[in-house]
Design an enzyme around this catalytic site. Sequence first.
Site: not given
Length: 825
Positions: A509, A512, A530, A625
Amino acid sequence: MALLRAACLSPLPLSLLFLLLPFFALHHAPLSSAADTISANNSLSGSQTITSASGTFVLGFFKPGNSSGNYYVGIWYSISNVTRVWVANRENPVADPSKSELRISDDGNLVLLDQSEAIIWTTNTSVSSNSTVAVILDSGNLQLRDASNESHVFWQSFDHPTDTWLPGGKIGLNKVTNQTQRLTAWKNSADPAPGIFSLEIDPNGTGQYFTLWNMTTSYWTSGIWKDNIFSNVPEMTSNNIYYVFQYVSDEKENYFTYTVNDDKIITRVVMDVSGQVRQSTWVATQQSWQQSFIKPSQQCQVYASCGAFGRCNEIITPFCNCVKGFSPKSESDWNLNDRSGGCVRDTPLQCQGSLLNSEKDKFLEMTNVRLPVNSHSLSGVGSEETCEVGCLSNCSCTAYSYNSSGCSVWYGDLMHLQEQYSESDAGILYLRLAASELPSSSSSKGTITWIAVGVTVAVLACVAMVWFITWRRRSRRMTRVSTAVGGALVPFTYGELQHATKNFSHKLGEGGFGSVFKGWLPDSTVIAVKKLEGLRQGEKQFRTEVSTIGTIQHVNLVRLLGFCSEGDKKLLVYEFMPKGSLDTLLFEPTPTALDWKTRYQIAVGTARGLAYLHEQCRDCIIHCDIKPENILLDESFVPKVSDFGLAKLVGRDFSRVLTTMRGTRGYLAPEWIAGVAITAKADVYSYGMMLLEIISGRRNLTGPEEGRHGFFPALVAGKLVDGEVESLLDYGLGGEAESEEVERACRLACWCIQNDEISRPTMGQVVQVLEGLLEVNVPPIPRSLQLLADETPDHNINFYFDSQTRSTTSNSSQVKSTTSNSSGA
Ligand SMILES: *[C@@H]1O[C@H](CO)[C@@H](O)[C@H](O)[C@H]1NC(C)=O
Ligand SMILES: *[C@@H]1O[C@H](CO)[C@@H](O)[C@H](O)[C@H]1NC(C)=O
Ligand SMILES: *[C@@H]1O[C@H](CO)[C@@H](O)[C@H](O)[C@H]1NC(C)=O
Ligand SMILES: *[C@@H]1O[C@H](CO)[C@@H](O)[C@H](O)[C@H]1NC(C)=O
Ligand SMILES: *[C@@H]1O[C@H](CO)[C@@H](O)[C@H](O)[C@H]1NC(C)=O
Ligand SMILES: *[C@@H]1O[C@H](CO)[C@@H](O)[C@H](O)[C@H]1NC(C)=O
Ligand SMILES: *[C@@H]1O[C@H](CO)[C@@H](O)[C@H](O)[C@H]1NC(C)=O
Ligand SMILES: *[C@@H]1O[C@H](CO)[C@@H](O)[C@H](O)[C@H]1NC(C)=O
Ligand SMILES: *[C@@H]1O[C@H](CO)[C@@H](O)[C@H](O)[C@H]1NC(C)=O
Ligand SMILES: *[C@@H]1O[C@H](CO)[C@@H](O)[C@H](O)[C@H]1NC(C)=O
Ligand SMILES: *[C@@H]1O[C@H](CO)[C@@H](O)[C@H](O)[C@H]1NC(C)=O
């Protein structure tokens, strides 16, 4: 200072005022007039107490801890959680309160006498009256005053604070008598004797506070008082509506004092045994103290918080341990959080030590430590070896450190050590230990042995070479990952992660902060990697931040396992969540994926994770977020908040967060859109929006065709007022849901998305509502939705959570009670 919230801590919400009301109601019963007074013929003994007029404070004998036979006279709050605010005989306990007596003596002073009538404690002041009384006031102040004229006060406990500073009390300096009002921590959690940490005003009159260790070493200062704030406490704002803070400086005295605007707020500032100054506020509905302010914010910033040869760390608990070769001087004191005694050597050094010992002391290398204070530099030392020899040659030398600028040595106790320390003054410390404490490097076994060993090693080395090359990286990674399970973060190389993610080929995925890839470690642990984008941070700062984030562990937060930082390449390695993110399950076409029970558990779990970030971490963390994409689910659908701490990583100050963060449309709090600095309440807003999506199973914002009547939050707000919420539930659930829970969730969500952040609950309250511990009233329609709602009645509702009763109170005739009579499945 302490009085004013740290910017990211939620301000004391208005709701608190309401929460506090029921508690106070209990204590307004009239009391007989003498119950707050000790007079000439009314002394105190045994379990007798006096209570202030409105019942807030109690004075009497108490025993701290559960086993000590030491009794003290003190003042405490009459709340369920016994909290002492003042102690008379801090250093001189009495053994038997029933044979001791607190009374007015013949000279008019208040005295404490033990069983042998000896004076244990006295107000010891000159009294110009032939009849005095001691009265406990509702402020928590104990006054000795003229019996016939209450404005003749001879002595008061507010002039002699112990560890607690109550509203109305002073911390200051009397220039005439040179008397200082300072807070001094208890020695430990069971002994009120003065401890090693204190808080006092600068005697030079600069108008700042210092926290002091042993009355000498300052380890934190508030900065000077200017324009109604302290320079080192920028989060303190002069327009704080709850506290009024004052600095008074005249020819007689300098002092700080504060008052609370609303006498229903119970709050205190304490110099804690830990050396930190804490402000807490009592939340009656939770029957607990909620901490709102801690300075210094990090335990390891407290000077010598682990004592001599103790080493502080922020990352694991307990935060103190002794360096190798040392043990706590007093295990029992350590258990009571008193580490001032520090650690003592297990084995004496050679030159202090035994006759038989012939082997020279050795040095233990300690890397990444904050070097202890009070070093001495040895001049004319040009190499590490001479530095070591220099230290060895003096029996009182306990450590050395060598770097390009020279040789530093330490004599005597090592203080203020911190491990895993990554700021500029970190270094390598060589700690002197008895030879027996360190594994022998066997340097004198003889040449023959050496040759034999050499040959064997050479042969073995050749044989092992191939195996070694093949397996080195793998085993290294495997041990590192298994240590990750134990707590520490694993530093990965970029190559290792490239390999694990098959060159970043399985994309999970995009968020932000960058893209996420699936990966496999050699021991077949599945990970999510990440790749961070747009991070312009220095190596050290990045590592510090990451290690802070790495310490945050909670069942509802995704666990950080490791990281990689090579130049611009910054990556984070997380545990892999097999069920993916909430949005895929929530908004997918097959609606049965998540039944109501699971959804509710996801809502509760997510709230718990956020409450932890906001309220329980050492530094408050605002996620910034919150949305279904950032809620991951494990094998058994336990929700885990991901990407927390990244906002902090990007930039601590909110203005930068505002400019660099994307946030997500549909979840952004109005104050964020307006460009105002945000607080944790921005997360509460996003959470509320997400909760609505969990209920409805569809996006709040679906696209341009969205008509004003279709905007779900507006629909909810309207339906809540009408009292019909079943229709709001996801059709896919076929009505299979606990209607009480649905209604509770709808009301709560609507409170969370109020425009005014003060009206939004805290995440802690959200958890309690979802758990059914707090009841939640019908919310007003959020202002921003009023335009969208079909009708816009005047909802002038000024009540909030009500723990006492479900029925709504009478302030608005528009509100209908929508209690549990709605039909279920
Ligand atoms: C002491 O007690 C007596 C009787 O109880 C009472 O009459 C008297 O006023 C008291 N004296 C003071 C100073 O309170
Ligand atoms: C005192 O409290 C500790 C734990 O707080 C407990 O282990 C101990 O048994 C208690 N002692 C007594 C005498 O109650
Ligand atoms: C009372 O104060 C005086 C001087 O301030 C001091 O010398 C004396 O020891 C004190 N008495 C007690 C019992 O503390
Ligand atoms: C106490 O003082 C008042 C006035 O100062 C006086 O009228 C009274 O007689 C005194 N009482 C005693 C017992 O000395
Ligand atoms: C009490 O003392 C104050 C200050 O000394 C004085 O102004 C006042 O008149 C006194 N009141 C009484 C009732 O004596
Ligand atoms: C108070 O301290 C100052 C400076 O230390 C000193 O000059 C002064 O004499 C002291 N006053 C008293 C009453 O002790
Ligand atoms: C306070 O004054 C003393 C002596 O005048 C001085 O040594 C000390 O540095 C001053 N402290 C501060 C914080 O200015
Ligand atoms: C604190 O200071 C006093 C002297 O000012 C000293 O005797 C004592 O050892 C110090 N305490 C510690 C724990 O170093
Ligand atoms: C009092 O409150 C503290 C913190 O709020 C908590 O840790 C402690 O367990 C409470 N004690 C009691 C007796 O409720
Ligand atoms: C060791 O160092 C201490 C502190 O500098 C010094 O006082 C002492 O004289 C030294 N001892 C020797 C034997 O050099
Ligand atoms: C060397 O160590 C001393 C203290 O031990 C420190 O002040 C200094 O900054 C260090 N120098 C370098 C270049 O790291």
